[in-house]
Every structure is written in structure tokens, then in C-alpha cells.
Design an enzyme around this catalytic site. Sequence first.
Site, mmCIF file in Angstrom:
data_model
loop_
_atom_site.group_PDB
_atom_site.id
_atom_site.type_symbol
_atom_site.label_atom_id
_atom_site.label_comp_id
_atom_site.label_asym_id
_atom_site.label_seq_id
_atom_site.Cartn_x
_atom_site.Cartn_y
_atom_site.Cartn_z
ATOM 1 N N ASP A 128 8.466 4.434 2.733
ATOM 2 C CA ASP A 128 8.327 3.997 1.403
ATOM 3 C C ASP A 128 6.791 3.215 1.078
ATOM 4 O O ASP A 128 6.089 2.841 1.967
ATOM 5 C CB ASP A 128 9.516 2.716 1.258
ATOM 6 C CG ASP A 128 9.291 2.233 -0.253
ATOM 7 O OD1 ASP A 128 9.228 2.839 -1.173
ATOM 8 O OD2 ASP A 128 9.549 1.031 -0.431
ATOM 9 N N ASP A 142 5.995 0.593 -2.138
ATOM 10 C CA ASP A 142 5.920 -0.758 -2.378
ATOM 11 C C ASP A 142 6.992 -1.612 -1.833
ATOM 12 O O ASP A 142 8.135 -1.145 -1.422
ATOM 13 C CB ASP A 142 6.531 -0.817 -4.055
ATOM 14 C CG ASP A 142 5.369 0.010 -4.901
ATOM 15 O OD1 ASP A 142 4.309 -0.816 -5.401
ATOM 16 O OD2 ASP A 142 5.601 1.153 -5.399
ATOM 17 N N THR A 194 8.684 7.679 -2.214
ATOM 18 C CA THR A 194 8.369 6.607 -2.974
ATOM 19 C C THR A 194 8.907 6.945 -4.643
ATOM 20 O O THR A 194 9.293 8.050 -4.629
ATOM 21 C CB THR A 194 6.850 6.410 -3.335
ATOM 22 O OG1 THR A 194 6.868 5.227 -4.333
ATOM 23 C CG2 THR A 194 6.214 7.850 -3.911
ATOM 24 N N GLY A 195 9.396 5.875 -5.170
ATOM 25 C CA GLY A 195 9.904 6.177 -6.501
ATOM 26 C C GLY A 195 8.680 6.298 -7.474
ATOM 27 O O GLY A 195 8.881 6.621 -8.589
ATOM 28 N N ASN A 238 16.626 1.996 -3.398
ATOM 29 C CA ASN A 238 16.478 3.613 -3.375
ATOM 30 C C ASN A 238 15.987 4.009 -1.968
ATOM 31 O O ASN A 238 15.797 5.389 -1.893
ATOM 32 C CB ASN A 238 15.412 3.981 -4.413
ATOM 33 C CG ASN A 238 14.166 3.136 -4.181
ATOM 34 O OD1 ASN A 238 14.180 2.230 -3.426
ATOM 35 N ND2 ASN A 238 13.239 3.521 -5.104
#
Length: 299
Positions: free
Chosen positions: A15, A17, A49-50, A247
Site C-alpha cells: 500500500d 498512504d 493503492t486507493g 481497504n
Amino acid sequence: MNDGGDMKMRLIATDLDGTLLNEKHEISKENADAIQKAKDAGVEIMVATGRSYNAAKKPLDKVGLTCPIICLNGAKIYNKEGQIISTAPLEINSCKSIQHTCQKEGMYFELFTNKGGFSESRDKFLEVMVDIAATANPDIDEETIRSRASERFQEEEIKITNDFEALFNQPDIEVYKILAFSLQEQQLSNVYHQLKTNGQLAITSSGESNLEFNHPDAQKGIALEGFAKQAGIDMKDVMAIGGDNYNDVSMLKMAGRGVAMGNANDEIKKLADFTTTSNLDNGVAHAIEEMLSEIQKGK
């Protein structure tokens, strides 16, 4: 969890952040060096990542890292050459339901599409955040409050629109993720409970003040599994690092070696095989070094 004498690792997914990025939203030298060490050992690196693709690439470019990217929580997968290899857009009727529910509850939201990002107005919502934060923290100056409030937004390029109906009616529109913000827990709860029974939606969160809406196939774990399968890699030979938010849960559970960050909450740590240090203490580097050390020792 992947252990035993035949342990090997062929792919690491991390991931961004709260995981690979530090408090300055940058990749530390320690993390960059560890990633290079893993690559030198024949391990492929990818980001999950989102963020959108462009926002994900910015911190990677700063350290010269080129790799495949799972973005928007798995709604789009790019190879290391920057070509799209998979998409999982939302159903348009589901998008309309999210829009109507958020607007009814007075909740700000952003759309991420094949035509860019859209919202009614970030500035308007930023002022709301600043007002609430200033009331709660009267001793902190406005410039500091505004800076902290701005950090709630990821580095995305957002266009302003007041006509979502026209946007949804475009025949070639694809919506990959909708991100909804609120500083009021009740608003978040109301929207979540009104939409959680929609079978065409996966609802997660990348922070205490947001909800993220994706197609059920657009989850980091599913996207990671699809990428690994295409590359001929078994999931037991995949390490996933993340867990600062929900997430990341799907990929931590599906990877052979799921590593939760030290800054993850206890519930997520329990789902992982290992816990590393926080993103402020080069947790990704520690996780990679530990994994490589175990392989060298033949554990």
C-alpha cells in the site's frame, strides 16, 4: 502464512498512504533501498493503492521506482509500462444510488472515472472541515488547521461539476471509485447502512472520515490475485504489506505472507501473519529485510 523449508517470495505488494509513504507522503531512502534489495533478489514489486494512477506515480517517480500499480482499490491495474491490463468499473445505477444517498445526507463525494476525477467543490468541503476543526481546536492557528484539513485529500486532480446526471449519461463513461467524506460519524453511518445491501458495491474505508465505493471485483486482494495468476505466481509466494486502513484487508488475507503496519489497528493486525514497524519508522523496509533474512536462513 507461508513457512517451511520451501519458502520463497516472488512478488511484494505494498500500500502507499500510511504504509510505504511517510508523514511527508514520500518514500524514505530506507524503504527505497529495501525495495531495490528485494528486486535484486529477483522479487517483483508492485503498489496497491486507493489512489488514481497519476497520484500513485508521483511518489514513485521521485525515487525512480517503476512497477505495476493496482489503483483505485483494484478497479484498475497497470503494468510497469503504464498500460491498463484490467478494469472493474461500478454499475452506473449503483453510482446514481451513491450520489443520491450522499446528497440526501449532505455528504461530500468524489468520482474517479476514465475521464478524470469529479466533485461539486473541494473548496466548499474544505471550508466545512476548517470550521469544524477550528471550533474543536480554538488554540490552533487557522493556517495550521487549513494545512491539516487539506491533508485529508489525496493528491488527486479534481474537476468541478454540478451535473452528475449528465456525467452518468455519457455512453462511454466508466466510474472506478467513489470516495465520500464526512467529519460526522452519523453521516458516514447513515450512508453506509443505506447502501450496504447493494450487491453491486464493495464498501471500504481508507480513513476514519471516509467511505470508498467500488465494484465487488475491485478489491486489492482480488486484483493482486488476478495479477499474480497472469504472471504465473502462486499466492503463497506473495507478500502483501498494508493494513493502516480497511481497504487493505482483502490482500493481507489472500497473500501467503500478510504483513500489517505497526500503525494498523489491532483488529487488522490479528488478520495478518506478521506485524512490522510503523510507516514513520520504515515499516516496509523492516518487513522486506525480515522476509529476505528468513529466506537466506532457509526458514
